[in-house]
Design a protein around this motif. Structure first.
Motif, mmCIF file in Angstrom:
data_model
loop_
_atom_site.group_PDB
_atom_site.id
_atom_site.type_symbol
_atom_site.label_atom_id
_atom_site.label_comp_id
_atom_site.label_asym_id
_atom_site.label_seq_id
_atom_site.Cartn_x
_atom_site.Cartn_y
_atom_site.Cartn_z
ATOM 1 N N VAL A 265 -1.611 22.820 35.309
ATOM 2 C CA VAL A 265 -0.810 24.024 35.222
ATOM 3 C C VAL A 265 -1.187 25.212 36.380
ATOM 4 O O VAL A 265 -0.488 25.751 37.077
ATOM 5 C CB VAL A 265 -0.957 24.519 33.784
ATOM 6 N N ALA A 266 -2.520 24.990 36.302
ATOM 7 C CA ALA A 266 -3.169 26.197 37.489
ATOM 8 C C ALA A 266 -2.676 25.583 38.821
ATOM 9 O O ALA A 266 -2.166 26.328 39.705
ATOM 10 C CB ALA A 266 -4.665 26.292 37.470
ATOM 11 N N ALA A 267 -2.431 24.249 39.196
ATOM 12 C CA ALA A 267 -2.065 23.739 40.465
ATOM 13 C C ALA A 267 -0.511 24.054 40.595
ATOM 14 O O ALA A 267 0.052 24.414 41.793
ATOM 15 C CB ALA A 267 -2.259 22.213 40.511
ATOM 16 N N LEU A 268 0.115 23.983 39.620
ATOM 17 C CA LEU A 268 1.650 24.209 39.735
ATOM 18 C C LEU A 268 1.907 25.794 40.049
ATOM 19 O O LEU A 268 2.883 25.836 40.850
ATOM 20 C CB LEU A 268 2.361 23.788 38.158
ATOM 21 N N PHE A 269 1.156 26.503 39.468
ATOM 22 C CA PHE A 269 1.362 28.026 39.733
ATOM 23 C C PHE A 269 0.568 28.601 40.937
ATOM 24 O O PHE A 269 0.874 29.766 41.149
ATOM 25 C CB PHE A 269 0.821 28.821 38.437
ATOM 26 N N LEU A 270 -0.288 27.621 41.534
ATOM 27 C CA LEU A 270 -0.807 28.258 42.564
ATOM 28 C C LEU A 270 0.039 28.491 44.047
ATOM 29 O O LEU A 270 0.056 29.787 44.335
ATOM 30 C CB LEU A 270 -1.999 27.219 43.248
ATOM 31 N N LEU A 274 0.921 32.333 45.532
ATOM 32 C CA LEU A 274 0.677 32.578 46.913
ATOM 33 C C LEU A 274 1.876 33.365 47.539
ATOM 34 O O LEU A 274 1.765 34.500 48.400
ATOM 35 C CB LEU A 274 0.389 31.254 47.727
ATOM 36 N N ILE A 275 3.105 32.784 47.301
ATOM 37 C CA ILE A 275 4.474 33.376 47.626
ATOM 38 C C ILE A 275 4.357 34.796 47.369
ATOM 39 O O ILE A 275 4.787 35.596 48.095
ATOM 40 C CB ILE A 275 5.518 32.486 47.830
ATOM 41 N N ALA A 276 4.419 34.976 46.140
ATOM 42 C CA ALA A 276 4.621 36.127 45.247
ATOM 43 C C ALA A 276 3.344 37.384 45.863
ATOM 44 O O ALA A 276 3.672 38.543 46.202
ATOM 45 C CB ALA A 276 4.409 36.118 44.087
ATOM 46 N N SER A 277 2.251 36.711 46.238
ATOM 47 C CA SER A 277 0.958 37.791 46.723
ATOM 48 C C SER A 277 1.561 38.144 48.057
ATOM 49 O O SER A 277 1.303 39.133 48.453
ATOM 50 C CB SER A 277 -0.226 36.924 46.684
ATOM 51 N N ILE A 278 2.202 37.288 48.795
ATOM 52 C CA ILE A 278 2.415 37.517 50.343
ATOM 53 C C ILE A 278 3.649 38.598 50.391
ATOM 54 O O ILE A 278 3.299 39.564 51.119
ATOM 55 C CB ILE A 278 2.855 36.209 51.005
ATOM 56 N N TYR A 279 4.649 38.183 49.650
ATOM 57 C CA TYR A 279 5.691 39.229 49.526
ATOM 58 C C TYR A 279 5.508 40.538 48.775
ATOM 59 O O TYR A 279 6.132 41.332 48.635
ATOM 60 C CB TYR A 279 6.971 38.632 48.956
ATOM 61 N N GLY A 280 4.207 40.536 48.102
ATOM 62 C CA GLY A 280 3.924 41.682 47.403
ATOM 63 C C GLY A 280 3.102 42.763 48.071
ATOM 64 O O GLY A 280 2.582 43.802 47.854
ATOM 65 N N MET A 281 2.755 42.260 49.424
ATOM 66 C CA MET A 281 1.765 43.092 50.260
ATOM 67 C C MET A 281 2.939 44.501 50.489
ATOM 68 O O MET A 281 3.921 44.394 50.980
ATOM 69 C CB MET A 281 1.512 42.444 51.513
ATOM 70 N N GLY A 300 13.380 31.567 45.206
ATOM 71 C CA GLY A 300 13.642 30.159 45.471
ATOM 72 C C GLY A 300 12.421 29.247 46.125
ATOM 73 O O GLY A 300 12.193 28.063 45.848
ATOM 74 N N LEU A 301 11.615 30.096 46.998
ATOM 75 C CA LEU A 301 10.399 29.402 47.583
ATOM 76 C C LEU A 301 9.539 29.236 46.527
ATOM 77 O O LEU A 301 9.000 28.187 46.465
ATOM 78 C CB LEU A 301 9.964 30.403 48.945
ATOM 79 N N ALA A 306 6.743 25.065 43.484
ATOM 80 C CA ALA A 306 6.266 24.286 42.204
ATOM 81 C C ALA A 306 6.887 23.114 42.097
ATOM 82 O O ALA A 306 5.931 22.171 41.709
ATOM 83 C CB ALA A 306 6.718 25.361 41.192
ATOM 84 N N VAL A 307 8.255 22.801 42.406
ATOM 85 C CA VAL A 307 8.778 21.413 42.185
ATOM 86 C C VAL A 307 7.999 20.520 43.202
ATOM 87 O O VAL A 307 7.716 19.323 42.771
ATOM 88 C CB VAL A 307 10.204 21.665 42.644
#
Length: 319
Positions: A265-270, A274-281, A300-301, A306-307
């Protein structure tokens, strides 16, 4: 309580009412009152207290006083409230009588009197009654060992057929059952050791008796039975250890399975994280920050990452 028996044919019968204790062949003191202790002590015996019986020194458990043997062993039994316990029992063997002192209820003391006539030693003398009672005790040890074997057969079969997805409560019940059987066998082993010492001491200190030549083979046979039961107890001890290891192994597999699920589960959300963290800067100049379709693209990314992670884990057979 005080139970007294006389020899009747090949068996034992309760002492008739009005008969004196001096006429009894076997006197059994169970949690005796002070008056009962005094009555038996008046016959010339030194009745030990519970504290004295619990002394572990050999000199306090095996000794001779004026030709009377005092032998104390630890036997499994029950307290008055039904609680299992292993407590000392003292056998006082004199040329005239057998006196036993106990503060719990080992089952052989209840089963032996009605079927004393079946004993291989007979009931013609205190020594023979003593050996018959020991024979009943050893038989009880064998019955307990057989019961433990059956329980282990069932429990071990259940544990070894469980899977990592088995109910944790079932494994816990199995461990409790195994622990109970291990405790029971520890009491049996203690009893076997005690009775072996008692029989050896009895044989070494009855050589002067006229019937020594007749009862010595009986004692030797009982010691062989004890040795056989000790070997069986060692075997059961190894089985208990194996079953505990198997149960603990199944518990470990369950824990590993749960940790693996959490790791997946942790690997799927990692990657999505990361993408959400980048675009949250909060930087002024960031790609796609001003685009109208930037937010759907970021979502979408996240889904695609995740897929892809899921497919890679599936391909590596980590799921």
């Amino acid at each position: 309580m005080l139970y007294s028996y006389i020899s009747q044919g090949a068996g034992l019968l309760p002492l008739p009412e009005g008969g004196g204790l001096a006429e009894a062949l076997w006197i059994d003191l169970y949690r005796p009152l002070d008056s009962q202790v005094k009555a038996v002590a008046a016959l010339g015996y030194e009745i030990p207290t519970l504290a004295e019986m619990e002394e572990i020194e050999i000199s306090n458990r095996l000794y001779t006083d004026n030709g009377t043997l005092y032998m104390t062993g630890v036997l499994p039994g029950q307290l008055p409230d039904g609680t299992p316990a292993a407590m000392p029992v003292t056998f006082i063997v004199s040329p005239r009588q057998l006196v036993t002192v106990r503060h719990h209820a080992p089952r052989p003391f209840e089963t032996f009197p009605p079927r004393a006539d079946r004993s291989s030693s007979g009931c013609g003398s205190p020594a023979r009654v003593f050996l018959g009672l020991v024979e009943e005790i050893i038989g009880r040890f064998a019955d307990i060992s057989e019961g433990v074997t059956k329980v282990l057969d069932t429990t071990a079969g259940q544990v070894l057929t469980m899977t990592a997805a088995s109910d944790a409560a079932s494994l816990q019940r199995s461990l409790v059952t195994i622990g109970q059987q291990a405790e029971l066998m520890s009491r049996v082993r203690m009893g076997l050791l005690s009775m072996d010492r008692i029989l050896a001491y009895h044989a070494a200190n009855t050589g002067h008796q006229p019937e020594h030549g007749h009862i010595r083979p009986l004692g030797t046979a009982l010691q062989r039975d004890i040795q056989a039961l000790e070997v069986h107890a060692d075997f059961l001890g190894s089985r208990i250890a194996m079953t505990v290891d198997a149960a603990m192994g199944m518990i470990g597999l369950q824990q590993n399975d749960r940790v693996r699920i959490l790791s997946v589960v942790a690997a799927l959300f990692l990657p999505p994280t990361l993408i959400a963290s980048i675009y949250g800067m909060n930087f002024t100049h960031m790609p796609q920050l001003e685009l109208e379709w930037g937010f759907p693209m970021a979502l979408g990314l996240m889904v695609v990452s995740a897929v892809v992670t899921f497919l890679v884990l599936k391909w590596r057979k980590w799921l």
